[in-house]
Design an enzyme around this catalytic site. Structure first.
Site, PDB file in Angstrom:
ATOM      1  N   LYS A 186      82.484  91.070  75.780  1.00 57.78           N
ATOM      2  CA  LYS A 186      82.320  89.677  75.327  1.00 57.78           C
ATOM      3  C   LYS A 186      81.257  89.925  74.204  1.00 57.78           C
ATOM      4  O   LYS A 186      80.579  90.884  73.951  1.00 57.78           O
ATOM      5  CB  LYS A 186      81.271  88.960  76.589  1.00 57.78           C
ATOM      6  CG  LYS A 186      80.840  87.630  76.016  1.00 57.78           C
ATOM      7  CD  LYS A 186      79.997  86.956  76.962  1.00 57.78           C
ATOM      8  CE  LYS A 186      79.251  85.913  76.421  1.00 57.78           C
ATOM      9  NZ  LYS A 186      78.363  85.148  77.750  1.00 57.78           N
ATOM     10  N   GLU A 231      68.713  76.390  78.599  1.00 55.21           N
ATOM     11  CA  GLU A 231      68.806  77.468  79.089  1.00 55.21           C
ATOM     12  C   GLU A 231      67.164  77.951  79.122  1.00 55.21           C
ATOM     13  O   GLU A 231      66.653  78.194  78.287  1.00 55.21           O
ATOM     14  CB  GLU A 231      69.628  78.425  78.469  1.00 55.21           C
ATOM     15  CG  GLU A 231      69.942  79.785  79.427  1.00 55.21           C
ATOM     16  CD  GLU A 231      70.869  80.719  78.846  1.00 55.21           C
ATOM     17  OE1 GLU A 231      71.355  81.517  79.454  1.00 55.21           O
ATOM     18  OE2 GLU A 231      71.929  80.124  78.131  1.00 55.21           O
ATOM     19  N   GLU A 275      83.289  85.259  81.640  1.00 53.16           N
ATOM     20  CA  GLU A 275      82.083  84.956  80.540  1.00 53.16           C
ATOM     21  C   GLU A 275      80.852  84.772  81.108  1.00 53.16           C
ATOM     22  O   GLU A 275      79.488  85.521  80.819  1.00 53.16           O
ATOM     23  CB  GLU A 275      82.307  83.769  79.682  1.00 53.16           C
ATOM     24  CG  GLU A 275      81.242  83.839  78.519  1.00 53.16           C
ATOM     25  CD  GLU A 275      81.617  82.397  77.671  1.00 53.16           C
ATOM     26  OE1 GLU A 275      80.582  82.016  77.139  1.00 53.16           O
ATOM     27  OE2 GLU A 275      82.526  81.900  77.619  1.00 53.16           O
ATOM     28  N   GLU A 411      84.098  73.995  70.581  1.00 49.13           N
ATOM     29  CA  GLU A 411      82.971  74.167  71.348  1.00 49.13           C
ATOM     30  C   GLU A 411      81.655  74.239  70.394  1.00 49.13           C
ATOM     31  O   GLU A 411      80.686  73.576  70.780  1.00 49.13           O
ATOM     32  CB  GLU A 411      83.042  75.266  72.135  1.00 49.13           C
ATOM     33  CG  GLU A 411      81.844  75.475  73.206  1.00 49.13           C
ATOM     34  CD  GLU A 411      82.033  76.691  73.860  1.00 49.13           C
ATOM     35  OE1 GLU A 411      80.946  77.356  74.089  1.00 49.13           O
ATOM     36  OE2 GLU A 411      83.259  77.121  74.641  1.00 49.13           O
TER      37      GLU A 411
END
Length: 424
Positions: A186, A231, A275, A411
């Site tokens: 990733k 986050e 992911e 996104e």
């Protein structure tokens, strides 16, 4: 690299006198902020608002967070602190923001304000800070700093920056090819938008929009970096350590039925689950040497924000080695959620495919207290505002083997929305 002070009256060797006193409940923190240089950490109407700079420390290089931890320890050892309240955020605190890359041209900073107005659990306080060798102007003055009216409204159009839409699509294709050809799982690729704020624009207007629009996020402002991040990189509170890992995203539906379908699609997406798994594994691996009883749920949950759904996992544990929150952000950064996996290879590919310096985007932003406790988010949904008014916003996506350029581009559009709407 050792810390360097950028204000002539204060350095890490400066002894600070710090006094926290309770005040009547303050419901609105943002009006107290400086319009051009706000210092803010806010969630659900509670947090910290800083005014002025009693101490500013700058760091750079690969060991910037370790240098910050050492410098902060020295500051704390020299400080005289009176704190009868003893809540997270009272006493001596510094706001901080750290660059994503080791070679970033933008410095990482710790800033101790002259005043901090805080609110938590329905209690409010003010902390006053001065150098011990500077006499207080009026020891009997216990009034709050003045609030000031907001400046004129403004509207800002953000335009493609160094990496436009076509360039981003090509970067995603290149990343997918590299992932399929090499031992890379990733990589997180970002793109940028740029604009220019009118002279004397009041940044508090954007912060109000972010705080009201995204109350479950950390709305922050530190040294020109403003945003609302969902986050939590790490939180340390009296020996307890926690984090919230986000990776995997889908747009909200237009009605209740389609919104539910979107959440189910995200929760059952193999691509997004993979992911997310890389991101959780990187956090657990980084915290394990510092924490006992580290636990995370087996299955991520869907986190609802006003504009999108995230896959989320909460991690909790107990500190076992006396680490401070600054030590832990050093251990954690960069997580797979903002870099990729394996991290060194992902960071190298980011440097190759992104034609810009991320600055503080995707780095740690938050605050640290005298005891080393603190709250740190990952600087997402954010923009950096320069002294001359130039503004750069960033948004990125996790790219894996089956990523599609158009979906990843879409996104980023969703992730830009908080900043685009706050300034536009």
């Amino acid at each position: 690299m050792t810390a360097t002070a950028t204000t002539p009256r204060a350095s890490s060797a400066t002894a600070l006198a710090v006094e926290t006193t309770p005040i009547d409940d303050v419901r609105q923190l943002i009006p107290f902020l400086d319009a051009r240089h706000p210092l803010l950490w806010l969630r659900r109407g509670e947090g910290l608002a800083g005014v002025g700079e009693a101490l500013r420390l700058e760091f750079s290089g690969a060991d910037r967070m370790r240098a910050a931890a050492a410098a902060w320890s020295e500051v704390v050892s020299r400080a005289s602190v009176t704190d009868p309240i003893g809540k997270p955020g009272t006493g001596l605190v510094a706001f901080g923001t750290f660059a994503f890359a080791d070679d970033s041209a933008l410095p990482s900073v710790l800033i101790v304000p002259e005043f901090v107005i805080g609110r938590r659990d329905g209690r409010s306080w003010i902390t006053r800070v001065r150098a011990i060798d500077i006499e207080a102007a009026d020891q009997s003055d216990r009034s709050l700093p003045h609030t000031t009216p907001f400046g004129d409204e403004y509207r800002l159009s953000l335009l493609p920056g160094a990496l436009g839409k076509d360039g981003y699509r090509k970067a995603v294709v290149a990343a997918v090819d590299r992932i399929r050809e090499h031992d890379l799982s990733k990589v997180v690729l970002a793109r940028d938008l740029v604009g220019h704020l009118p002279h004397e624009s009041d940044l508090r207007r954007a912060l109000v929009e972010l705080a009201l629009g995204y109350p479950e996020c950390w709305t922050f402002a530190v040294d020109g970096l403003v945003g609302s991040s969902p986050e939590t990189l790490v939180r340390v509170d009296h020996g307890a350590v926690s984090a919230r890992v986000l990776a995997g995203t889908i747009s909200r539906g237009t009605d209740a039925a389609s919104d539910h379908e979107a959440a189910v699609a995200l929760a059952t997406s193999t691509k997004d689950q993979d992911e997310h798994g890389y991101a959780v594994a990187s956090v657990l691996s980084a915290l394990a040497p510092h924490s006992s009883g580290l636990a995370a749920s087996d299955i991520p949950f869907t986190l609802k924000l006003p504009n999108l759904w995230h896959l989320a996992t909460d991690v909790e544990g107990t500190l076992s080695d006396g680490s401070t929150s600054l030590d832990l952000i050093d251990a954690l950064h960069p997580t797979a959620a903002v870099a990729g996996a394996p991290t060194p290879d992902a960071v190298a590919l980011i440097r190759e495919l992104e034609p810009f310096d991320r600055g503080r985007y995707a780095g740690p932003v938050g605050w640290v207290g005298a005891d080393g406790d603190g709250e740190w988010a990952i600087a997402l949904r954010c923009a950096q505002v320069a002294e001359n008014g130039d503004l750069t916003a960033y948004a990125g996506c996790g790219i894996v083997a089956d990523s599609e350029p158009e979906r990843e581009l879409a996104e980023t559009v969703m992730k830009f929305r908080p900043i685009v709407e706050a300034f536009g």
